[in-house]
Design a protein around this motif. Structure first.
Motif, PDB file in Angstrom:
ATOM      1  N   GLN A  15      25.305  44.229  42.234  1.00  0.00           N
ATOM      2  CA  GLN A  15      24.921  43.695  41.102  1.00  0.00           C
ATOM      3  C   GLN A  15      25.863  44.900  40.477  1.00  0.00           C
ATOM      4  O   GLN A  15      25.945  45.749  40.131  1.00  0.00           O
ATOM      5  N   MET A  16      26.843  44.149  38.832  1.00  0.00           N
ATOM      6  CA  MET A  16      27.397  44.711  38.091  1.00  0.00           C
ATOM      7  C   MET A  16      26.424  43.991  37.280  1.00  0.00           C
ATOM      8  O   MET A  16      27.530  43.210  36.468  1.00  0.00           O
ATOM      9  N   GLY A  63      24.665  43.170  35.291  1.00  0.00           N
ATOM     10  CA  GLY A  63      23.619  41.800  35.605  1.00  0.00           C
ATOM     11  C   GLY A  63      24.133  40.817  36.137  1.00  0.00           C
ATOM     12  O   GLY A  63      23.511  40.335  36.055  1.00  0.00           O
ATOM     13  N   VAL A  64      25.067  40.857  36.403  1.00  0.00           N
ATOM     14  CA  VAL A  64      26.216  39.695  36.975  1.00  0.00           C
ATOM     15  C   VAL A  64      25.824  40.214  38.788  1.00  0.00           C
ATOM     16  O   VAL A  64      25.708  41.403  39.570  1.00  0.00           O
ATOM     17  N   ASN A  65      25.639  39.323  39.183  1.00  0.00           N
ATOM     18  CA  ASN A  65      24.921  39.551  40.993  1.00  0.00           C
ATOM     19  C   ASN A  65      26.575  39.006  41.368  1.00  0.00           C
ATOM     20  O   ASN A  65      26.769  39.808  42.477  1.00  0.00           O
ATOM     21  N   SER A  66      26.574  38.020  41.940  1.00  0.00           N
ATOM     22  CA  SER A  66      28.146  36.853  41.857  1.00  0.00           C
ATOM     23  C   SER A  66      28.925  36.329  41.417  1.00  0.00           C
ATOM     24  O   SER A  66      28.270  36.283  40.254  1.00  0.00           O
ATOM     25  N   GLY A  67      29.451  35.737  41.996  1.00  0.00           N
ATOM     26  CA  GLY A  67      30.508  34.696  41.515  1.00  0.00           C
ATOM     27  C   GLY A  67      31.763  35.638  40.115  1.00  0.00           C
ATOM     28  O   GLY A  67      31.679  36.821  40.158  1.00  0.00           O
ATOM     29  N   ASN A  68      32.737  34.675  40.079  1.00  0.00           N
ATOM     30  CA  ASN A  68      33.421  35.726  39.263  1.00  0.00           C
ATOM     31  C   ASN A  68      33.222  35.158  37.408  1.00  0.00           C
ATOM     32  O   ASN A  68      34.020  35.244  36.805  1.00  0.00           O
ATOM     33  N   LYS A  78      38.970  37.752  35.475  1.00  0.00           N
ATOM     34  CA  LYS A  78      37.882  37.541  36.218  1.00  0.00           C
ATOM     35  C   LYS A  78      37.591  37.970  37.536  1.00  0.00           C
ATOM     36  O   LYS A  78      38.795  37.604  38.338  1.00  0.00           O
ATOM     37  N   PHE A  79      36.479  38.726  37.502  1.00  0.00           N
ATOM     38  CA  PHE A  79      35.709  39.464  38.634  1.00  0.00           C
ATOM     39  C   PHE A  79      34.511  38.530  39.017  1.00  0.00           C
ATOM     40  O   PHE A  79      33.590  39.070  38.570  1.00  0.00           O
ATOM     41  N   SER A  80      34.568  39.105  40.398  1.00  0.00           N
ATOM     42  CA  SER A  80      33.062  39.202  40.870  1.00  0.00           C
ATOM     43  C   SER A  80      32.496  40.585  41.201  1.00  0.00           C
ATOM     44  O   SER A  80      33.644  41.466  41.806  1.00  0.00           O
ATOM     45  N   PRO A  81      31.290  41.652  41.531  1.00  0.00           N
ATOM     46  CA  PRO A  81      31.207  43.259  41.482  1.00  0.00           C
ATOM     47  C   PRO A  81      31.758  43.112  42.910  1.00  0.00           C
ATOM     48  O   PRO A  81      32.025  44.667  43.111  1.00  0.00           O
ATOM     49  N   ALA A  82      32.239  42.329  43.719  1.00  0.00           N
ATOM     50  CA  ALA A  82      32.395  43.324  45.327  1.00  0.00           C
ATOM     51  C   ALA A  82      33.673  43.193  44.990  1.00  0.00           C
ATOM     52  O   ALA A  82      34.427  43.914  46.198  1.00  0.00           O
ATOM     53  N   ASN A  83      34.706  42.256  43.994  1.00  0.00           N
ATOM     54  CA  ASN A  83      36.011  43.235  43.587  1.00  0.00           C
ATOM     55  C   ASN A  83      36.096  44.508  43.169  1.00  0.00           C
ATOM     56  O   ASN A  83      37.374  45.423  43.193  1.00  0.00           O
ATOM     57  N   PHE A  84      34.719  45.711  42.807  1.00  0.00           N
ATOM     58  CA  PHE A  84      35.326  46.825  42.706  1.00  0.00           C
ATOM     59  C   PHE A  84      34.585  47.468  43.497  1.00  0.00           C
ATOM     60  O   PHE A  84      34.569  49.470  43.455  1.00  0.00           O
TER      61      PHE A  84
END
Length: 482
Positions: A449-450, A452-457, A465-471
């Motif tokens: 989570q970053m 407040g965003v859990n998934s998706g771009n 656009k990015f997802s938390p996993a991109n970091f």
């Protein structure tokens, strides 16, 4: 909170790591740093599995008795021919890897980078029978913003430094330690490795970047090295511990040397505690056999001045720009019996922020709310076998009230800030210590989570656009201390 520093510039060569390793291999495995040379103990006596900085019961007693245990003579009695000088050196180098390699949004950071990150020099130990010191000087190539460091790119300065006086009285029915200290970092006095510099997950990523997780003022230790604290403590029957201290930023005078020039009244990005800010900790400690357990409470009220004073020479303004009231719970469990070493830590800290809406705070940020709250949670568990092979898993999270002025990191797909401080990360870490002086490891931090965003771009940076996993970030590191 220990979380990744991402998205910065990095240059260097892995040859630095190999060069350091070649020096270490030629050294005597018993030649260990300042305090071990003073006491004659090996690393495993004072550190869990020999892994700095986690302290065993003996290590805690060494610190609580003022760094004075051992047979070394007083400072004025040292002999050049016979005594080791009370100094040591620590080096950390690493090769770091990024999930996100899009140059348009991460400051042209390469997909991987290697460098010699940090060099620290230490001095200290016994000065008199009741008085001792721990002193550190650090040079680092990259800003280490994740824990609020005041040291910037290619900079060096005084680091964690503490002077302690302690007196221990032991009778058939009582064991009492009374002590006092002066240091330059809130929570530097911690002996249970729940906070800050002494946290078990002390290995840091390098390269400053935009992916900075929200943290409480106390746990982020934004006051580190920019304030000087004076405190007193007691430890009764190895069971009850109490501590009170006051921190303040000296703008001049003899103690200003401990702030390394970081105290600047109202300077953007530099914290100034120009009113006395109290810190407290109380704990219960239990030791039986190879086990030990601690549970306690901690807190600090920090009165922080910010940018409205920038460019002025007035060191006593009328009132604080921001006030941070932190209070929390912490706990530790250890099992120490060769060949098995285990330690676990947990803490939760809740912060109430009193802001001045419309006025920039010490970070240059303008809060939208008069009050905000933030709760930070950290947990870890470490296992070490034969003081050589180890693994650790740590968890970190932050939750709290939304404020677009303070937390603009979270951005939804439509491009409007969420203002959410909610972050969650996990960091597994494996390591090998072939010599007492050398640690080689690999760690990987992934975000669930970053903002407040859990998934998706749904995270937007520079129109991408990015997802938390991109970091997510990983690092192969080497630590050497002698």
């Amino acid at each position: 909170m220990k979380v990744s520093n991402l998205l910065g510039k990095a240059k260097g060569s892995a040859l630095l790591l190999l060069g350091t390793a070649s020096v270490v291999v030629s050294m005597d495995a018993n030649a260990i740093p300042v305090f071990a040379r003073q006491t004659g103990f090996k690393c495993v006596a004072c550190h869990v599995g020999g892994m700095f900085p986690q302290l065993t019961s003996l290590g805690r007693m060494f610190k609580l008795t003022g760094y004075t245990m051992g047979n070394r003579p007083n400072l004025d009695g040292l002999e050049v021919q016979n005594d080791y000088p009370p100094v040591a050196i620590m080096v950390q180098g690493a090769k770091q890897y990024y999930n996100n390699t899009s140059h348009s949004v991460n400051g042209n950071a390469p997909s991987s980078s290697a460098d010699l990150q940090v060099v620290s020099l230490f001095a200290g130990g016994k000065i008199t029978d009741n008085f001792g010191a721990f002193m550190q000087w650090t040079g680092q190539k990259y800003a280490n913003l994740q824990s609020g460091s005041q040291v910037g790119y290619n900079a060096a300065s005084i680091d964690n430094t503490e002077f302690r006086y302690a007196d221990r009285t032991v009778t058939p029915n009582s064991d009492l330690i009374l002590g006092a200290y002066i240091n330059n970092r809130a929570m530097m006095s911690d002996v249970w490795n729940n906070f800050g510099a002494w946290e078990s997950g002390w290995i840091n990523y390098f390269n400053a970047g935009n992916a900075q997780a929200p943290t409480t003022y106390l746990m982020g230790e934004s006051s580190q090295h920019a304030a000087v604290g004076a405190g007193g403590y007691f430890f009764k029957d190895k069971t009850w511990y109490g501590e009170l201290a006051i921190y303040k930023s000296p703008t001049h005078g003899p103690f200003s040397i401990l702030t390394a020039g970081t105290t600047s009244v109202g300077n953007t990005g530099v914290t100034s505690l120009l009113e006395p800010s109290p810190y407290f900790r109380f704990a219960y400690n239990k030791e039986w056999g190879a086990n030990s357990f601690e549970a306690g409470v901690h807190g600090m009220m920090s009165y922080v001045y910010g940018t409205p004073l920038f460019g002025t020479s007035n060191s006593q303004p009328g009132g604080p720009v921001s006030a941070y009231h932190d209070v929390g719970l912490d706990a530790q469990y250890q099992y120490v019996l060769d060949p098995h070493y285990f330690a676990a830590h947990a803490r939760v800290t809740r912060e109430l922020m009193n802001n001045t809406p419309g006025v920039a705070n010490w970070q240059g940020l303008i809060a939208q709310n008069a009050t905000d709250n933030l709760t930070e949670t950290y947990m870890d568990a470490t296992y070490v076998y034969e003081a050589k092979y180890g693994a650790q898993l740590s968890y970190a999270s932050a939750t709290g009230s939304s404020d677009t002025g303070l937390y603009a990191m979270g951005v939804n797909g439509a491009g409007s800030p969420t203002g959410s401080p909610n972050w969650t990360s996990w960091t597994p870490n494996i390591f090998w210590q072939p010599y007492q002086n050398l640690r080689i490891g690999y760690m990987y931090t992934f975000y669930t989570q970053m903002g407040g965003v859990n998934s998706g771009n749904n995270l937007v940076f520079n129109a991408a656009k990015f997802s938390p996993a991109n970091f997510n970030t990983s690092m192969l590191y080497l630590g050497f201390i002698y």
